[in-house]
Write a protein that holds these residues in place. Structure first.
Motif, mmCIF file in Angstrom:
data_model
loop_
_atom_site.group_PDB
_atom_site.id
_atom_site.type_symbol
_atom_site.label_atom_id
_atom_site.label_comp_id
_atom_site.label_asym_id
_atom_site.label_seq_id
_atom_site.Cartn_x
_atom_site.Cartn_y
_atom_site.Cartn_z
ATOM 1 N N ASN A 94 0.800 -1.221 0.000
ATOM 2 C CA ASN A 94 0.000 0.000 0.000
ATOM 3 C C ASN A 94 0.835 1.274 0.000
ATOM 4 O O ASN A 94 0.307 2.364 -0.210
ATOM 5 N N ASP B 212 6.193 8.686 1.669
ATOM 6 C CA ASP B 212 5.135 8.131 2.515
ATOM 7 C C ASP B 212 5.723 7.873 3.902
ATOM 8 O O ASP B 212 6.674 7.105 4.050
ATOM 9 N N THR C 243 3.741 6.941 6.599
ATOM 10 C CA THR C 243 2.751 6.244 7.409
ATOM 11 C C THR C 243 3.417 5.071 8.131
ATOM 12 O O THR C 243 4.556 4.712 7.837
ATOM 13 N N ARG D 69 2.887 2.051 7.848
ATOM 14 C CA ARG D 69 2.814 0.816 7.077
ATOM 15 C C ARG D 69 4.188 0.358 6.610
ATOM 16 O O ARG D 69 5.093 1.160 6.408
ATOM 17 N N SER E 129 -0.614 10.363 7.707
ATOM 18 C CA SER E 129 -2.070 10.230 7.723
ATOM 19 C C SER E 129 -2.673 10.481 9.096
ATOM 20 O O SER E 129 -3.890 10.625 9.210
ATOM 21 N N MET F 236 -1.587 12.096 3.489
ATOM 22 C CA MET F 236 -2.206 10.767 3.465
ATOM 23 C C MET F 236 -3.433 10.642 4.357
ATOM 24 O O MET F 236 -4.046 9.577 4.426
ATOM 25 N N THR G 46 -5.394 6.205 4.091
ATOM 26 C CA THR G 46 -4.952 4.922 4.645
ATOM 27 C C THR G 46 -6.181 4.193 5.149
ATOM 28 O O THR G 46 -7.214 4.832 5.423
ATOM 29 N N ASP G 47 -6.087 2.869 5.275
ATOM 30 C CA ASP G 47 -7.278 2.120 5.677
ATOM 31 C C ASP G 47 -7.763 2.520 7.070
ATOM 32 O O ASP G 47 -8.946 2.395 7.383
#
Length: 227
Positions: free
Chosen positions: A77, A101, A103, A105, A134, A154, A158-159
């Motif tokens: 992702n 990014d 995040t 993750r 995010s 973000m 993000t989920d």
């Protein structure tokens, strides 16, 4: 490290000029003209994706550039400048700021953000880096591990932040208050009033993309108002 770029963008508008392969305006030439139009309109900086687009933009625009490379690796992702390979390419083409990014993750190479950014920072100690975050926690952490600029890019993407109301001025304000680094407001800024509020909240600058440079999405918003 050249911090003069921060003074150049302070209190102004950065326009994101991007078009992915499946989008109607996908063309380095078109992005170059889009960036030139943004400059003429008063933008203080450009955010751009891919080395090809950045090189084309640099032909006619001398504004500071936030560079990214969107690269998908399998089902990972994380796709905004996800590995040091993309960072290498952006450094080589001479962007002022590189956005990554930031995040929580896992990276496509299996590394954590901390591991990945440590390697990047050691290799490029004089490069300015922006953290695309995010959440508040991600922004604070990115500041702690050495990112120069903290962005809200973000948030909502993000989920664990899906469905968030954008722009999130509370998030922007909290990061401005607590992270100790300049904050770049990005995400969901659809009108001049949103931009004004983001700057008044304390952001160094703000990035606007879709509302200015994606006519297909702009058209959809107008059409939806008729339905």
């Amino acid at each position: 490290m050249d911090h003069s770029v921060l003074y150049k963008v302070k209190g102004g508008l950065i326009v994101s000029c991007q078009a992915l392969e499946h989008e109607p305006l996908h063309s380095s030439y078109i992005m170059g003209r889009m960036a030139y139009a943004a400059k003429l309109g008063g933008a203080v900086g450009i955010r751009a994706n891919t080395v090809e687009d950045i090189r084309e933009i640099k032909k006619t625009v001398d504004l500071p550039i936030i560079g990214i490379i969107k690269q998908q690796y399998g089902d990972c992702n994380v796709y905004i400048t996800p590995t040091i390979k993309e960072v290498d390419a952006l450094v080589e083409c001479g962007v002022d700021i590189i956005a990554i990014d930031a995040t929580k993750r896992e990276r496509p190479d299996g590394k954590t953000l901390d591991e990945s950014f440590k390697e990047i920072r050691e290799k490029y100690p004089d490069q300015l880096f922006m953290a695309d975050c995010s959440t508040y926690e991600e922004g604070i952490h990115a500041a702690e591990i050495g990112f120069d600029l903290i962005g809200t890019t973000m948030h909502g993407y993000t989920d664990y932040t899906q469905g968030a109301t954008l722009p999130n001025f509370d998030l922007i304000g909290s990061l401005v208050r607590d992270c100790g680094k300049p904050v770049i407001a990005e995400g969901g800024i659809w009108c001049p009033e949103d931009l004004r509020k983001a700057i008044d909240t304390g952001a160094l600058t703000a990035v606007v993309g879709t509302a200015i440079t994606r006519p297909m999405d702009i058209t959809k918003r107008y059409v939806e108002a008729l339905q």
